[in-house]
Scaffold this motif. Sequence first.
Motif, PDB file in Angstrom:
ATOM      1  N   ALA A   1       0.628  -0.472   0.094  1.00 55.94           N
ATOM      2  CA  ALA A   1      -0.035  -0.070   0.214  1.00 55.94           C
ATOM      3  C   ALA A   1       0.893   1.645  -0.162  1.00 55.94           C
ATOM      4  CB  ALA A   1      -0.974   0.053   1.353  1.00 55.94           C
ATOM      5  N   VAL A   2       0.757   2.546  -0.621  1.00 57.64           N
ATOM      6  CA  VAL A   2       1.057   3.649  -0.896  1.00 57.64           C
ATOM      7  C   VAL A   2       0.205   4.688  -0.235  1.00 57.64           C
ATOM      8  CG1 VAL A   2       2.296   5.746  -1.788  1.00 57.64           C
ATOM      9  CG2 VAL A   2       2.527   2.955  -2.553  1.00 57.64           C
ATOM     10  N   VAL A   3       0.640   5.274   0.810  1.00 56.01           N
ATOM     11  CA  VAL A   3       0.144   6.896   1.134  1.00 56.01           C
ATOM     12  C   VAL A   3       0.681   7.958   1.202  1.00 56.01           C
ATOM     13  CG1 VAL A   3      -0.504   7.348   3.751  1.00 56.01           C
ATOM     14  CG2 VAL A   3      -1.439   5.559   2.832  1.00 56.01           C
ATOM     15  N   LEU A   4       0.233   8.922   0.575  1.00 60.59           N
ATOM     16  CA  LEU A   4       0.537   9.978   0.475  1.00 60.59           C
ATOM     17  C   LEU A   4       0.649  10.994   1.575  1.00 60.59           C
ATOM     18  CD1 LEU A   4       1.158  10.462  -3.510  1.00 60.59           C
ATOM     19  CD2 LEU A   4       2.659   8.535  -2.376  1.00 60.59           C
ATOM     20  N   ILE A   5       1.117  11.641   1.628  1.00 66.02           N
ATOM     21  CA  ILE A   5       1.238  13.002   2.856  1.00 66.02           C
ATOM     22  C   ILE A   5       1.390  14.787   2.561  1.00 66.02           C
ATOM     23  CG2 ILE A   5      -0.306  11.733   5.227  1.00 66.02           C
ATOM     24  CD1 ILE A   5       2.881  12.423   6.446  1.00 66.02           C
ATOM     25  N   GLY A   6       1.675  15.809   2.131  1.00 65.79           N
ATOM     26  CA  GLY A   6       1.988  16.594   2.438  1.00 65.79           C
ATOM     27  C   GLY A   6       2.932  16.938   4.244  1.00 65.79           C
ATOM     28  N   SER A   7       3.589  18.666   3.902  1.00 62.77           N
ATOM     29  CA  SER A   7       4.264  18.097   5.433  1.00 62.77           C
ATOM     30  C   SER A   7       3.670  19.884   5.913  1.00 62.77           C
ATOM     31  CB  SER A   7       5.585  19.341   4.963  1.00 62.77           C
ATOM     32  OG  SER A   7       5.989  19.916   3.667  1.00 62.77           O
ATOM     33  N   ASP A   8       2.751  20.228   6.012  1.00 63.03           N
ATOM     34  CA  ASP A   8       1.794  21.345   6.154  1.00 63.03           C
ATOM     35  C   ASP A   8       0.039  21.636   6.632  1.00 63.03           C
ATOM     36  OD1 ASP A   8       0.255  20.649   4.115  1.00 63.03           O
ATOM     37  OD2 ASP A   8       0.007  22.111   2.888  1.00 63.03           O
ATOM     38  N   LEU A   9       0.533  20.167   7.997  1.00 60.57           N
ATOM     39  CA  LEU A   9      -0.555  19.590   8.687  1.00 60.57           C
ATOM     40  C   LEU A   9      -0.382  19.254  10.082  1.00 60.57           C
ATOM     41  CD1 LEU A   9      -0.961  16.700   6.459  1.00 60.57           C
ATOM     42  CD2 LEU A   9      -2.099  18.357   6.228  1.00 60.57           C
ATOM     43  N   PRO A  10      -0.321  21.330  10.346  1.00 64.07           N
ATOM     44  CA  PRO A  10      -0.504  20.823  11.950  1.00 64.07           C
ATOM     45  C   PRO A  10      -1.342  20.134  13.001  1.00 64.07           C
ATOM     46  CG  PRO A  10      -1.087  22.742  11.395  1.00 64.07           C
ATOM     47  CD  PRO A  10      -0.685  21.872   9.817  1.00 64.07           C
ATOM     48  N   GLU A  11      -2.419  19.575  12.445  1.00 63.86           N
ATOM     49  CA  GLU A  11      -3.153  18.510  12.885  1.00 63.86           C
ATOM     50  C   GLU A  11      -2.450  17.973  13.318  1.00 63.86           C
ATOM     51  OE1 GLU A  11      -7.611  20.614  13.452  1.00 63.86           O
ATOM     52  OE2 GLU A  11      -6.459  20.140  11.275  1.00 63.86           O
ATOM     53  N   LEU A  12      -1.863  16.862  12.621  1.00 66.07           N
ATOM     54  CA  LEU A  12      -2.035  15.109  11.840  1.00 66.07           C
ATOM     55  C   LEU A  12      -1.223  14.442  13.098  1.00 66.07           C
ATOM     56  CD1 LEU A  12      -1.261  13.609   9.338  1.00 66.07           C
ATOM     57  CD2 LEU A  12       1.090  13.901   9.517  1.00 66.07           C
ATOM     58  N   THR A  13      -1.622  13.300  13.525  1.00 65.42           N
ATOM     59  CA  THR A  13      -1.314  12.419  14.491  1.00 65.42           C
ATOM     60  C   THR A  13      -1.582  11.202  13.422  1.00 65.42           C
ATOM     61  OG1 THR A  13      -4.007  11.511  14.364  1.00 65.42           O
ATOM     62  CG2 THR A  13      -3.418  13.128  15.817  1.00 65.42           C
ATOM     63  N   ALA A  14      -0.393  10.445  14.571  1.00 63.37           N
ATOM     64  CA  ALA A  14      -0.065   9.191  14.092  1.00 63.37           C
ATOM     65  C   ALA A  14      -1.708   7.913  14.002  1.00 63.37           C
ATOM     66  CB  ALA A  14       0.768   8.490  15.137  1.00 63.37           C
ATOM     67  N   ASP A  15      -2.389   8.375  14.708  1.00 59.02           N
ATOM     68  CA  ASP A  15      -3.729   8.117  14.264  1.00 59.02           C
ATOM     69  C   ASP A  15      -4.458   8.675  13.112  1.00 59.02           C
ATOM     70  OD1 ASP A  15      -3.464   6.398  17.136  1.00 59.02           O
ATOM     71  OD2 ASP A  15      -5.256   8.313  17.941  1.00 59.02           O
ATOM     72  N   ASP A  16      -4.273   9.240  12.680  1.00 59.43           N
ATOM     73  CA  ASP A  16      -4.909   9.085  11.457  1.00 59.43           C
ATOM     74  C   ASP A  16      -4.224   8.353   9.920  1.00 59.43           C
ATOM     75  OD1 ASP A  16      -6.067  11.900  12.213  1.00 59.43           O
ATOM     76  OD2 ASP A  16      -4.544  13.264  12.100  1.00 59.43           O
ATOM     77  N   LEU A  17      -3.177   8.159  10.424  1.00 56.33           N
ATOM     78  CA  LEU A  17      -1.948   8.187   9.093  1.00 56.33           C
ATOM     79  C   LEU A  17      -2.829   6.068   9.793  1.00 56.33           C
ATOM     80  CD1 LEU A  17       1.149   9.422  10.204  1.00 56.33           C
ATOM     81  CD2 LEU A  17      -0.139   9.820   8.475  1.00 56.33           C
ATOM     82  N   LEU A  18      -3.074   5.652  10.947  1.00 57.06           N
ATOM     83  CA  LEU A  18      -2.991   4.726  11.149  1.00 57.06           C
ATOM     84  C   LEU A  18      -4.262   4.318  11.025  1.00 57.06           C
ATOM     85  CD1 LEU A  18      -1.186   3.995  14.874  1.00 57.06           C
ATOM     86  CD2 LEU A  18      -0.423   2.820  12.836  1.00 57.06           C
ATOM     87  N   ALA A  19      -4.997   4.734  11.112  1.00 55.39           N
ATOM     88  CA  ALA A  19      -6.193   4.702  10.329  1.00 55.39           C
ATOM     89  C   ALA A  19      -6.212   4.564   8.343  1.00 55.39           C
ATOM     90  CB  ALA A  19      -7.461   5.829  10.910  1.00 55.39           C
ATOM     91  N   ALA A  20      -5.491   5.272   7.960  1.00 57.83           N
ATOM     92  CA  ALA A  20      -5.619   5.020   6.530  1.00 57.83           C
ATOM     93  C   ALA A  20      -5.181   3.881   6.341  1.00 57.83           C
ATOM     94  CB  ALA A  20      -4.512   6.061   5.886  1.00 57.83           C
TER      95      ALA A  20
END
Length: 211
Positions: A116-135
């Motif tokens: 699987a490949v997940v892409l994010i940017g670098s301008d996310l002050p609200e980002l958490t590890a849980d967000d990424l694991l949910a993806a």
Amino acid sequence: MRPPRDRGTGPPQLVMLARWPAPGRCKSRLVPGVGTGRAAAIQARLTQHGLAASAEARRAMAGLRLVLASSGLGAGAAARWGRRLGVDRVVDQGTGSLGLRMQRQMRRGWREGAAAVVLIGSDLPELTADDLLAAFRALAHSDLVLGPAGDGGYWLIGRRRATPQVFSGIDWGSDRVLEQTLQQAHRAGLGTTLLAERHDLDRPADLDRWR
């Protein structure tokens, strides 16, 4: 937590697209409100925050590989930056529109056999590890996962398969990016999961939410 498996059998990849935070070379929409130096400092801090959340997700998810897709640096300097940031690998974003650069990273991941490949940017002050694991959890049962952004775009996109792609025919930078992407996904028959809405930091007004 086990990584999802589909056509690829290699480690899943979490890819952050980030520009080198040099004054005058990043966050152009933020510069009018804060100046070039502060805009670069904000970019650096946001990148560090995003990678800290990504590293936490990597610790929680067996086999996850953290990739920095850099822009604004030569290969040697980018590799040194990646080592300082603690990523597993550094690659070049390449040229072209945002859609082309994201498509390039997706295809690279699939060529390397990523599950699987997940892409994010670098301008996310609200980002958490849980967000990424949910993806990644969503990709166990969906073809496509999107994180809606408050400006009508998306802050995350993840895929289990490289095709069909959903990056062409999109009005990048407009408030219709998410809508148009969902339309393409529907036409392609892609099962899609939406994550929680998040807000990125692009303009001076966005600083109020971060503060």
